[in-house]
Motif scaffolding. Sequence first.
Motif, PDB file in Angstrom:
ATOM      1  N   UNK A 106      -4.215  11.807   9.438  1.00 33.55           N
ATOM      2  CA  UNK A 106      -3.967  10.243   9.242  1.00 33.55           C
ATOM      3  C   UNK A 106      -3.605  10.052   7.807  1.00 33.55           C
ATOM      4  N   UNK A 107      -3.071   8.716   7.745  1.00 36.36           N
ATOM      5  CA  UNK A 107      -2.564   8.354   6.546  1.00 36.36           C
ATOM      6  C   UNK A 107      -3.935   8.356   5.494  1.00 36.36           C
ATOM      7  N   UNK A 134       4.083   7.143   2.742  1.00 36.07           N
ATOM      8  CA  UNK A 134       4.445   5.967   3.695  1.00 36.07           C
ATOM      9  C   UNK A 134       4.122   4.700   2.783  1.00 36.07           C
ATOM     10  N   UNK A 162      -5.164   7.013   1.887  1.00 35.43           N
ATOM     11  CA  UNK A 162      -4.785   5.865   1.019  1.00 35.43           C
ATOM     12  C   UNK A 162      -4.594   6.452  -0.543  1.00 35.43           C
ATOM     13  N   UNK A 197      -0.887  -3.841   9.095  1.00 33.66           N
ATOM     14  CA  UNK A 197      -0.019  -3.252   8.129  1.00 33.66           C
ATOM     15  C   UNK A 197       1.388  -2.937   8.845  1.00 33.66           C
ATOM     16  N   UNK A 236      -3.030   0.372  -3.893  1.00 37.55           N
ATOM     17  CA  UNK A 236      -3.065  -0.868  -3.035  1.00 37.55           C
ATOM     18  C   UNK A 236      -2.616  -1.774  -4.214  1.00 37.55           C
ATOM     19  N   UNK A 254      -4.445  -3.338  -7.474  1.00 40.39           N
ATOM     20  CA  UNK A 254      -5.715  -3.670  -7.134  1.00 40.39           C
ATOM     21  C   UNK A 254      -6.881  -2.673  -7.024  1.00 40.39           C
ATOM     22  N   UNK A 255      -6.419  -1.524  -6.689  1.00 36.88           N
ATOM     23  CA  UNK A 255      -7.139  -0.275  -6.243  1.00 36.88           C
ATOM     24  C   UNK A 255      -6.342   0.829  -6.171  1.00 36.88           C
ATOM     25  N   UNK A 313      -7.920   4.003  -6.532  1.00 36.37           N
ATOM     26  CA  UNK A 313      -8.822   5.028  -6.310  1.00 36.37           C
ATOM     27  C   UNK A 313      -8.444   6.239  -5.488  1.00 36.37           C
ATOM     28  N   UNK A 343       0.605  11.102   3.913  1.00 38.00           N
ATOM     29  CA  UNK A 343       0.238  11.764   5.388  1.00 38.00           C
ATOM     30  C   UNK A 343       0.914  13.085   5.438  1.00 38.00           C
ATOM     31  N   UNK A 385       0.752  -1.443  -0.176  1.00 37.23           N
ATOM     32  CA  UNK A 385       0.097  -0.150  -0.004  1.00 37.23           C
ATOM     33  C   UNK A 385       0.977   1.173  -0.019  1.00 37.23           C
ATOM     34  N   UNK A 402       0.562   5.054   1.088  1.00 38.67           N
ATOM     35  CA  UNK A 402      -0.414   6.108   1.799  1.00 38.67           C
ATOM     36  C   UNK A 402       0.370   7.682   1.777  1.00 38.67           C
TER      37      UNK A 402
END
Lengths: 115, 111
Positions: free
Chosen positions: A42-43, A91, A45, A104, A48, A55-56, A58, A37, A33, A35
């Motif tokens: 918070x992290x 991250x 997204x 994670x 992934x 896979x993602x 978005x 920050x 993944x 991320x």
Amino acid sequence: GAGVSQTPSNKVTEKGKYVELRCDPISGHTALYWYRQSLGQGPEFLIYFQGTGAADDSGLPNDRFFAVRPEGSVSTLKIQRTERGDSAVYLCASRQGTGGTGELFFGEGSRLTVL
Amino acid sequence: GQQVMQIPQYQHVQEGEDFTTYCNSSTTLSNIQWYKQRPGGHPVFLIQLVKSGEVKKQKRLTFQFGEAKKNSSLHITATQTTDVGTYFCAGVSSNFNKFYFGSGTKLNVKP
């Protein structure tokens, strides 16, 4: 390696330049993944990977951001035509694909500063 | 889309006092995880909750998952200076594709 490794730890660049950030996950972890920050947040997204495929994706904010994982291990996050708003800590995290606790494991991050 | 809210944003306590942070999701969660990030560090996994109404303890830390699986809390009893950091909850999708992190609660403990 023992943990998730990210390079560079710090990157200062000028607006409009191209940047690559690298992530080396824990050996055997199939899920990876990215991320972002920002300070006091918070992290967030971005993308992934399961194996070699995204896979993602978005969470990628726009088409200036792209990530690859050609051999299912190391991943590179690529940012074109950087903008000041891209400044953040990026991250990377990996996770055991099947079984395990689902946690994670994060790297130390790459701090990107766009001047 | 999925949103995970956390309160409070900051908490300052005297060493020995208790601390609680709350996490709320806009939708029902499959699992919830908690992470701790020390100043200048990266998030480190603490625990995962899966079942409705689940309660788990780790020494002075107590984690709860709500009956409706839309909220969670972390309670620290008798805080110590080593508890300093930011605590994040993360809602997890059923296939572990996505982890939705809250904005975190930053804990400061005065000795």
